[in-house]
Write a protein that holds these residues in place. Sequence first.
Motif, PDB file in Angstrom:
ATOM      1  N   ILE A  37      12.603  34.279 -29.801  1.00  0.00           N
ATOM      2  CA  ILE A  37      13.676  34.162 -30.935  1.00  0.00           C
ATOM      3  C   ILE A  37      14.359  32.711 -30.825  1.00  0.00           C
ATOM      4  N   HIS A  38      14.272  32.200 -29.619  1.00  0.00           N
ATOM      5  CA  HIS A  38      14.797  30.787 -29.662  1.00  0.00           C
ATOM      6  C   HIS A  38      14.026  29.709 -30.625  1.00  0.00           C
ATOM      7  N   GLN A  39      12.744  30.064 -30.669  1.00  0.00           N
ATOM      8  CA  GLN A  39      11.859  29.102 -31.189  1.00  0.00           C
ATOM      9  C   GLN A  39      11.581  29.489 -32.633  1.00  0.00           C
ATOM     10  N   ASN A  42      14.723  31.862 -36.800  1.00  0.00           N
ATOM     11  CA  ASN A  42      15.098  31.727 -38.190  1.00  0.00           C
ATOM     12  C   ASN A  42      13.721  31.758 -39.210  1.00  0.00           C
ATOM     13  N   LYS A  45      13.251  35.561 -39.435  1.00  0.00           N
ATOM     14  CA  LYS A  45      14.164  36.248 -40.466  1.00  0.00           C
ATOM     15  C   LYS A  45      13.879  35.597 -41.942  1.00  0.00           C
TER      16      LYS A  45
ATOM     17  N   VAL B 489      14.797  24.678 -28.668  1.00  0.00           N
ATOM     18  CA  VAL B 489      15.867  25.700 -28.043  1.00  0.00           C
ATOM     19  C   VAL B 489      17.128  24.989 -27.896  1.00  0.00           C
ATOM     20  N   ILE B 513      21.585  27.900 -20.757  1.00  0.00           N
ATOM     21  CA  ILE B 513      20.934  28.244 -22.108  1.00  0.00           C
ATOM     22  C   ILE B 513      22.230  28.863 -22.999  1.00  0.00           C
ATOM     23  N   LYS B 514      21.890  28.769 -24.324  1.00  0.00           N
ATOM     24  CA  LYS B 514      22.877  29.227 -25.190  1.00  0.00           C
ATOM     25  C   LYS B 514      22.366  30.348 -25.975  1.00  0.00           C
ATOM     26  N   PHE B 516      21.154  32.831 -28.535  1.00  0.00           N
ATOM     27  CA  PHE B 516      20.629  32.512 -29.848  1.00  0.00           C
ATOM     28  C   PHE B 516      21.367  33.090 -31.271  1.00  0.00           C
ATOM     29  N   SER B 517      21.713  32.150 -32.119  1.00  0.00           N
ATOM     30  CA  SER B 517      22.583  32.600 -33.430  1.00  0.00           C
ATOM     31  C   SER B 517      21.687  32.156 -34.472  1.00  0.00           C
ATOM     32  N   PHE B 518      21.578  32.878 -35.516  1.00  0.00           N
ATOM     33  CA  PHE B 518      20.835  32.727 -36.859  1.00  0.00           C
ATOM     34  C   PHE B 518      21.438  31.464 -37.491  1.00  0.00           C
ATOM     35  N   ALA B 519      20.689  30.558 -38.155  1.00  0.00           N
ATOM     36  CA  ALA B 519      21.059  29.424 -38.759  1.00  0.00           C
ATOM     37  C   ALA B 519      21.936  29.853 -40.245  1.00  0.00           C
TER      38      ALA B 519
END
Lengths: 99, 520
Positions: A37-39, A42, A45, B489, B513-514, B516-519
Amino acid sequence: MEILKPAAAGTLESSDAMVTVEPCEEGIDFELSSTVIHQYGNEIKKVVMETLDRLSVQNAKITVVDKGALNCTLKARVECAVFRSNDQKENLPWGGVIE
Amino acid sequence: MINKAGRDIPDEILKETGKEAFQGIYYKNKTEYIKHGPVTRVLMDNESSKLVDTIHDVLVKCGIKDGMTVSFHHHFREGDLVVNMVMEEIHKMGIKDITICASSLGKAHDPLVPMIEDGTITNIQSSGVRGKIGEAISHGKLKGLATMRSHGGRVRALLTGETVVDIAFIGAPTCDDYGNCRGIGGKSDCGVLSYSVVDSNHANKVVAITDCLVPFPNFPAHIEMTRVDYVCVVDAIGQPEKIATGAAKPTTDVRKQMMADYCTKFVTNAPYFKNGFSYQTGVGGASIASTISLTKIMEEKGIKMGFGVGGLTKPMCDLLDKGLVNCLLDTQDFDLDAVESVKNQKHFRISAGMYANPFNKGAFVNKLDYVILAALEVDVNFNCNVVVGSDGIITGAQGGHPDTAAGAKCTIVISPLLQGRIPAICTDVTTVTTPGESVDVVITDYGVAINPLRQDLIEAMKDVEGIPFCTIEELRDMAYAIVGEPQKVEFGDRVVGIIESRDGTIMDVVREIKPFSFAE
């Protein structure tokens, strides 16, 4: 297309994704869990939304459990789940509705 | 400031740690220092016993208190029981602010996480961490800093007194009542005790913990009684079935076999492949397959190896049995065959210091021709990452990676181009553990790239057939074409760990680590 009933496609194997679609009153309700998910959150989606858009799906709850699937795999799983929710077994657009 | 590996090291971290930023692999070459010596409590009478009944009692005798540093070794690998046993007792006693200085920590040590959360453990110094400890550190649960050191770097830190160990705990497969320890025999045979030699030489108090007390003198001793304060006998120090987790079985993965094939072709065509060459390899599938295929070529061409060094596995020990290597120099045994082989006359134990310490008068790694390594990520500057996963979570260990890479004349890194969707060859590694200046060749299943710094190797390989040479940038582009370019990341601001270079400078930092959130 409409989402007529809950349907799923894919597996939880690595490099695959399990995609579930369910009817939704209004709009697209998107949920993602992914090992990357981190890489690629987006990107995943975007690919899922584009695929739904090209299938003209306007209302759906879609859940993706991703295990590092490539974009082509994601598209195929989303398409398959949507066709299954319509019980469409004939005239499937083999090769994908999306370029 | 930006260091020599191109990484931004925050000024406040340089200030807080008193360390310099990394300035190249030979920055400290030929500098001088005075070795730090331990506080030594003399034992002159002939009546005192070193035997202590329980871990609790031994902690009391050693004067355990808040803020102390305790050390451990990792020869029992995932079967280790010593760390948890000692730390649980310290926890029960309500001691806080402990610094753990371990040669490595693994999944076996997941039970330490609650002790990190409640402030029993506030600093960790280790080759690396895996499992839940890594997650806890990456989520900012450790109050202080996690310091990741190579095996050689750890020895240096103890020798210079940068780290002063108050109490060293040495899990000993066999021990006598006066503290002579051996890595073999008993119930938890691990072969060697190389990592704890430095602890026994430089810790203020040294405690041997054994589950097999043997008659005095337990000789030849791998840790000598003259350095041991107390001996504690417990039920079990290790789970034998988990000690040899790297049991070597030849890989059937064709991808790995192909990379092994490229690797062997490279090794045998490089100018160092001649009688008496030296070689080190790790425990990964491709590394092991490379050793096996190299053996065949050595037999065909009648070329023998001078020495093999480092953590050892069956294929390396087979070379000794076949008379294809003069001797093996052992710091760690990855499988039971290696544990068995160390009883061979030409299979010698060496300390981690003799193996890889950059701050002595010359370590074995300096005499290496080839080292075959793996990596989680390699970037287009040949920097390698072996500690932090591509998802930003700490999940690996430096081991001897930067030590051997700096020492060997030809450093080869094998990695499949893709691990699932994650490209192993990328524009920028998540964190640098081994700087690109010490990495010469990267072998993937899609192609092989030689570091442009090594024009001599490029020249030597120019007519070699059967290796698909390309540039490192081409490898990255091939990877990105298949999986897409990964997003970086996102980290928080807080630094939770530092990747220390083997000479004690800062190679890189690891941040919290942060989520994740969508752009938008």
